[in-house]
Enzyme design. Sequence first.
Site, PDB file in Angstrom:
ATOM      1  N   GLU A  41      10.534  -9.587  -9.682  1.00  0.00           N
ATOM      2  CA  GLU A  41      10.314 -10.541 -10.764  1.00  0.00           C
ATOM      3  C   GLU A  41       8.956 -11.247 -10.618  1.00  0.00           C
ATOM      4  O   GLU A  41       8.224 -11.426 -11.602  1.00  0.00           O
ATOM      5  CB  GLU A  41      11.430 -11.590 -10.779  1.00  0.00           C
ATOM      6  CG  GLU A  41      12.824 -10.987 -10.995  1.00  0.00           C
ATOM      7  CD  GLU A  41      13.545 -10.680  -9.700  1.00  0.00           C
ATOM      8  OE1 GLU A  41      14.773 -10.857  -9.657  1.00  0.00           O
ATOM      9  OE2 GLU A  41      12.870 -10.247  -8.730  1.00  0.00           O
ATOM     10  N   CYS A  61      13.440 -16.308  -6.895  1.00  0.00           N
ATOM     11  CA  CYS A  61      12.949 -15.724  -8.146  1.00  0.00           C
ATOM     12  C   CYS A  61      13.487 -16.498  -9.349  1.00  0.00           C
ATOM     13  O   CYS A  61      12.838 -16.538 -10.407  1.00  0.00           O
ATOM     14  CB  CYS A  61      13.365 -14.261  -8.236  1.00  0.00           C
ATOM     15  SG  CYS A  61      12.550 -13.215  -7.008  1.00  0.00           S
ATOM     16  N   SER A  77      17.537  27.969  16.375  1.00  0.00           N
ATOM     17  CA  SER A  77      17.605  27.708  14.933  1.00  0.00           C
ATOM     18  C   SER A  77      16.242  27.762  14.239  1.00  0.00           C
ATOM     19  O   SER A  77      16.172  27.571  13.031  1.00  0.00           O
ATOM     20  CB  SER A  77      18.233  26.333  14.695  1.00  0.00           C
ATOM     21  OG  SER A  77      17.456  25.319  15.306  1.00  0.00           O
ATOM     22  N   ARG A 132       6.035  14.540  10.108  1.00  0.00           N
ATOM     23  CA  ARG A 132       4.681  15.026  10.390  1.00  0.00           C
ATOM     24  C   ARG A 132       4.058  15.786   9.224  1.00  0.00           C
ATOM     25  O   ARG A 132       2.845  15.843   9.103  1.00  0.00           O
ATOM     26  CB  ARG A 132       4.706  15.942  11.618  1.00  0.00           C
ATOM     27  CG  ARG A 132       5.216  15.249  12.867  1.00  0.00           C
ATOM     28  CD  ARG A 132       5.209  16.174  14.073  1.00  0.00           C
ATOM     29  NE  ARG A 132       6.042  17.360  13.913  1.00  0.00           N
ATOM     30  CZ  ARG A 132       7.358  17.362  14.086  1.00  0.00           C
ATOM     31  NH1 ARG A 132       7.994  16.253  14.398  1.00  0.00           N
ATOM     32  NH2 ARG A 132       8.052  18.490  13.937  1.00  0.00           N
TER      33      ARG A 132
END
Length: 367
Positions: free
Chosen positions: A56, A88, A172, A211
Amino acid sequence: MSPATLDEKMMRRALALARRGEGRVEPNPMVGCVIVRGDRVIGEGWHRRFGGPHAEIDALRRCTGSPRGATCYVTLEPCCHHGKTPPCTDALIAAGVRRVVAAMRDPFPRVAGGGLKALGRAGIRVDVGLLAEEAAVINAPFLKWVVTGRPWVILKWAQSLDGKIAPRDGASRWITSAASRREAHLLRGRVDAVMVGIGTVLSDDPMLTCRDAPTRRTAARVVLDSRLRTPLRSKLVRTSRRIPTLIFTSVAAPAARRRALESAGCEIVTLRGSKHGLSLTQLLDELGQCGMTNVMVEGGGRLLGACFDAGLADEVVAFVAPRLIGGAAAPGPLDGRGVASMSGAHLLRMLKCRPCGPDQMWRARLK
């Protein structure tokens, strides 16, 4: 344009602005704001960084005309307390806005309807609930953290088309393409922590850093290691003075290993045991107390399966490569008990799929 159509259009714009704060504002919520006079936008903004001006205030500062008599569209109830920034509500009242449209109430205890009441007492018309579901989706991690004290848990893995995360030798790298790995790094650059089990540390020696993509925040590395087998020469330990590295262990862990890892820069946290290993609920409580609102679990299959079995997962991100591995000995992503029958299978919600190079990225919520 009818008033209802204008309201929805402006709130959708505010929601789009809110998303720009992802990875920069946590543990605060993502919030967007659009200020409209007549049918013309005179100012817009969003919460850009933790500790910075709220949406806001950002929108009011960017107004091209006076906001007096304008309508303010905001994706979350305006705050009414002094934190890192002033309330706000005070700024909106001082600016002379005529109407505030908030997508949803803020469950944070120091707000929790107080902001809306303050605006109403000042004679400002307040409407709440427009696109509330969409707003809740954006801030699901924040809402869970406020209500439960625990972070949002994302299970992430890469697999072959036949559901294997590695061949039987356990290696993997790499099932998926460079495009998928970049997307995974992008996710790392948005969360508070990346979590793995000790098996992944011993087999892959990962860095668990972002990265290959822009980084909005540096995620802490979290390891579950009940016997403190994390090697002192591992990448995680050697970089622990530069990147926060938390190792969660048991009371039975060797004291000498604990001292060595702490001397290297790691933070060691002792968890109580559970029937199936370390207490994941206590772990999430600990991370929540550190102000973490979202955690990505990257493996291995035992840890992913344990989170799934315990009902602790909120979201799934799976990268599926057009490869076949086969074999009963090749591991899958959710090693654990699983469900006993199809009636207990989890139906995914908000399922989305898009290509990542030759792969497919699937993203969905579990609850």
